[in-house]
Scaffold this active site. Structure first.
Site, PDB file in Angstrom:
ATOM      1  N   SER A  95       0.937  -1.203   0.009  1.00  0.00           N
ATOM      2  CA  SER A  95      -0.165   0.023  -0.048  1.00  0.00           C
ATOM      3  C   SER A  95       0.898   1.150  -0.005  1.00  0.00           C
ATOM      4  O   SER A  95       2.010   1.044   0.289  1.00  0.00           O
ATOM      5  CB  SER A  95      -0.715  -0.104   1.166  1.00  0.00           C
ATOM      6  OG  SER A  95      -1.515   1.305   1.505  1.00  0.00           O
ATOM      7  N   TYR A 137      -2.531  -1.299  10.337  1.00  0.00           N
ATOM      8  CA  TYR A 137      -2.492  -1.554   9.147  1.00  0.00           C
ATOM      9  C   TYR A 137      -1.065  -1.137   8.315  1.00  0.00           C
ATOM     10  O   TYR A 137      -0.361  -1.732   7.678  1.00  0.00           O
ATOM     11  CB  TYR A 137      -3.524  -0.770   8.766  1.00  0.00           C
ATOM     12  CG  TYR A 137      -3.751  -0.995   6.971  1.00  0.00           C
ATOM     13  CD1 TYR A 137      -4.496  -1.910   6.388  1.00  0.00           C
ATOM     14  CD2 TYR A 137      -3.110   0.092   6.001  1.00  0.00           C
ATOM     15  CE1 TYR A 137      -4.611  -2.186   5.072  1.00  0.00           C
ATOM     16  CE2 TYR A 137      -3.200  -0.004   4.762  1.00  0.00           C
ATOM     17  CZ  TYR A 137      -3.953  -1.218   4.051  1.00  0.00           C
ATOM     18  OH  TYR A 137      -4.103  -1.245   2.686  1.00  0.00           O
TER      19      TYR A 137
END
Ligand code: NAD
Length: 257
Positions: free
Chosen positions: A139, A152
């Site tokens: 990401s 995350y």
């Protein structure tokens, strides 16, 4: 690019980016193994539909990737793995001092540790075949941070570290390992964040998308699952044979800021 005779396992691929990547790999001729933690008729039907559309082999194998043993069993049950796409992921948002421990543990297990387990199980198969590609869907949050996404972001930075390490351990073989770092892609994971953000900011949907979600994405456009799929196919191509241990951002300029 023809990936005929290659078998690709894509984790977390009954929706969103994983399904988009599976479609792109199948379109390039690869046999695909779809996965998620559910075992519904519609999951298996999704694989059958891909097989019919692209004329490739396609199977769905259920495995809950929060469990390392199931992550390894996914690869073993597939029986062959030339291309491994570690994509399964979940999100939870909370200040770090209030972050529920069980959410932290689940995110680290699914977003990071599952990639360790599947890679460990797949590398011997790739070595046996003399060729392999590991593509980790990290990401922009594998390279930068935002508040309230501690687990995350820790997991995605971990995925980038794992990517570099696996690349070094396979550097002299015909195996590469890279991470794709998407910015915002409009998938169920992102769609689910919109209603709360609308409430939180008192904004309508379009304003939330443009002024909150895409505020850090200079293109002000979502990346698409087809673009992530196309980048994956490129990383599997001969042109990318010397690309290993790196991150490829598909983020409309987010990490250039
Ligand atoms: P999504 O929710 O549509 O897909 C996530 C997939 O993971 C689903 O198939 C889901 O069933 C699966 N999954 C969840 N828990 C699982 C478990 N325990 N075992 C097996 N499978 C499980 O989300 P998405 O947006 O397509 O996200 C896919 C990946 O892309 C994630 O790793 C996410 O972090 C990453 N990503 C997404 C974006 C974005 O904007 N959508 C941006 C950057 C990175």
């Amino acid at each position: 690019m023809s990936l005929t005779s290659k078998t690709a396992i894509i984790t977390g691929s009954n929706s969103g980016i994983g399904l988009g990547v599976a479609r792109s790999l199948a379109a390039a001729g690869a046999d695909v193994v779809l996965n998620s933690f559910t075992d519904r008729d519609e999951d298996h039907a999704l694989a059958a539909a891909l097989a019919a559309e692209f004329g490739v082999g396609a199977r769905y194998i259920a495995a809950d990737l929060s469990d390392g043993a199931q992550a390894r069993a996914l690869v073993t049950k597939a029986g062959r793995c030339d291309i491994l796409v570690n994509n399964a992921g979940i999100q939870f948002v909370s200040p770090v001092d209030e972050f529920p421990t069980e959410k932290w543990d689940a995110i680290i297990a699914i977003n990071l540790s599952s990639a360790f387990h599947t890679t460990a199980a797949a590398l011997p198969m790739m070595r046996e075949a003399g060729w392999g590609r590991v593509v980790n869907i990290a990401s922009a949050h594998g390279l930068t941070a935002s508040p309230y996404k501690s687990a995350y972001i820790a997991a995605k930075h971990g995925v980038v570290g794992l990517t570099k390490t696996v690349a070094l351990e396979t550097a002299e073989e015909a195996i590469t390992c890279n991470a794709i770092c998407p910015g915002y892609v409009l998938t169920p994971l992102v769609e689910a964040q919109i209603p709360n953000t609308m409430k939180e900011y008192g904004m309508d949907r379009e304003s939330v998308i443009r002024n909150v979600m895409l505020a850090r994405q200079p293109s002000r456009q979502f990346a698409t699952v087809e673009q992530i799929g196309g980048t994956t196919v490129f990383l599997c191509s001969d042109a990318a044979a010397q690309i290993t241990g790196t991150t490829l951002s598909v983020d409309g300029g987010w990490t250039a800021l």
